[in-house]
Design an enzyme around this catalytic site. Sequence first.
Site, mmCIF file in Angstrom:
data_model
loop_
_atom_site.group_PDB
_atom_site.id
_atom_site.type_symbol
_atom_site.label_atom_id
_atom_site.label_comp_id
_atom_site.label_asym_id
_atom_site.label_seq_id
_atom_site.Cartn_x
_atom_site.Cartn_y
_atom_site.Cartn_z
ATOM 1 N N GLU A 236 0.760 -1.189 0.045
ATOM 2 C CA GLU A 236 0.018 0.196 -0.144
ATOM 3 C C GLU A 236 0.817 1.208 -0.098
ATOM 4 O OE1 GLU A 236 -2.308 -1.094 3.402
ATOM 5 O OE2 GLU A 236 -3.231 -2.401 2.217
ATOM 6 N N ASP B 14 -0.147 -6.067 9.188
ATOM 7 C CA ASP B 14 -1.157 -5.186 9.633
ATOM 8 C C ASP B 14 -1.169 -5.445 11.280
ATOM 9 O OD1 ASP B 14 -2.233 -4.080 7.324
ATOM 10 O OD2 ASP B 14 -4.156 -5.338 7.596
ATOM 11 N N HIS C 255 -0.009 -0.313 10.658
ATOM 12 C CA HIS C 255 0.879 -1.433 10.043
ATOM 13 C C HIS C 255 2.093 -1.242 10.919
ATOM 14 C CE1 HIS C 255 -0.432 -0.658 5.548
ATOM 15 N NE2 HIS C 255 -1.203 -1.441 6.470
#
Length: 591
Positions: free
Chosen positions: A337, A361, A528
């Site tokens: 991401e 995550d 994260h």
Amino acid sequence: MKKISLPKIGIRPVIDGRRMGVRESLEEQTMNMAKATAALLTEKLRHACGAAVECVISDTCIAGMAEAAACEEKFSSQNVGLTITVTPCWCYGSETIDMDPTRPKAIWGFNGTERPGAVYLAAALAAHSQKGIPAFSIYGHDVQDADDTSIPADVEEKLLRFARAGLAVASMKGKSYLSLGGVSMGIAGSIVDHNFFESWLGMKVQAVDMTELRRRIDQKIYDEAELEMALAWADKNFRYGEDENNKQYQRNAEQSRAVLRESLLMAMCIRDMMQGNSKLADIGRVEESLGYNAIAAGFQGQRHWTDQYPNGDTAEAILNSSFDWNGVREPFVVATENDSLNGVAMLMGHQLTGTAQVFADVRTYWSPEAIERVTGHKLDGLAEHGIIHLINSGSAALDGSCKQRDSEGNPTMKPHWEISQKEADACLAATEWCPAIHEYFRGGGYSSRFLTEGGVPFTMTRVNIIKGLGPVLQIAEGWSVELPKDVHDILNKRTNSTWPTTWFAPRLTGKGPFTDVYSIMANWGANHGVLTIGHVGADFITLASMLRIPVCMHNVEETKVYRPSAWAAHGMDIEGQDYRACQNYGPLYKR
């Protein structure tokens, strides 16, 4: 194109310049200190790429300005990125120190009684403090005899910690972060801050639209023979998990093959964009063959790419791992991401250890009570105070399965130069590739699924940017834990069972954010985090101090905290010192 040379460690033997007996009596001892230091570092350290570390020793001992200048000229010509000054005696403080403002530097003053090495150390550090050029102090705990050429364990620990962190600083300088795409789903870490990279890391940001990846795939700007090799490798090694999509969204064999092919192509093209590929010049693509000099990258993916094309999970998982169809190799650093701040934490961990990094995550805190309620199982051992579920959509390095083994047979993640092909195969065998869930990834893809073995020491880190303050670093040392299979299955199926999982139990201190596991989760600064193998928080702290990034939370023992000597002048509380010193000195590459 000439390959960029790796940074070297400069060793500066300094000496009392008084001739007619004093200097002459110290020449051999002083130079031997330099040689012993160089021997230690070259024996114990490697660059993250696996290459041997080289040390450059000054041609002469340094007694004053002239010899210091000659040493600096030599170092400048040999890409010295950090320096260690060594001496067993009194020397002339400010006349002999390394004055380069951005080069990490340490001074080892020999703890002996015959000559005052400690006095020089204190005088030189005072000069560094007064001039605003911080340096690290190295001074043995116990007195040594003048003819003792051994390096005590406490001195060795500081030399190695300083050198590991200093090499990381020097290795990042001048490189780039490849931002492939833009902001992913509003994730702040993907709002790439050019000033942060330039001022704190000495890096550039190369911003490239995802259409460049599409162009390379569509126009066949890649090595077609390598693609066939990659497909054959996947056919041999990939085990596929269940397809949890509704039947209307499940792909047939031909469609699945196309998704796999494009996923492998994405890995190849992202790699080529990072580091270049001479094979592209052979097909007339000279510009593309150069790459972007990227030491780390991030891929936006969601949603502008993934709503139409295969997601980045397979490409990122393979690139972040220590092996692919070409065999065992150095892992890349590719942030899911385009979370550039998590990418920087990955980069730090890789540079310090040479190992692959696990991007995840920070998903769920499971209290002992909640787990007992849901599963009937009572947590014990490392997990007794609760655990954090670290899981992402499948881009974590496959090394994270911990199917590699240390010298005692324990599960671990090893530096790539120590990994055997058998261990790489074991990591692949422990991984299933599950079709991406259509609701999340309309363009398809494959998510890697593995479960990290338990009892493995890890350090979880994260970089955050705070407006008005700048970057900060978070560190939490702990262990992976293994749950009974039925318990894992119940918990895992409550989220997404097609993704890789690490159950993480941080080490508690009973204070502040480490009072309990819930508080760690509550104080984590973003969605994260990164897992680096081993309890290496102390190395992260030292590296952060070199870059002037304060550490806002950590659970490292105070005796292991190692920062420049000038930090002690910024108050009596060591974490407050860190904030004040970082603010006082500003980013390493002030802009």
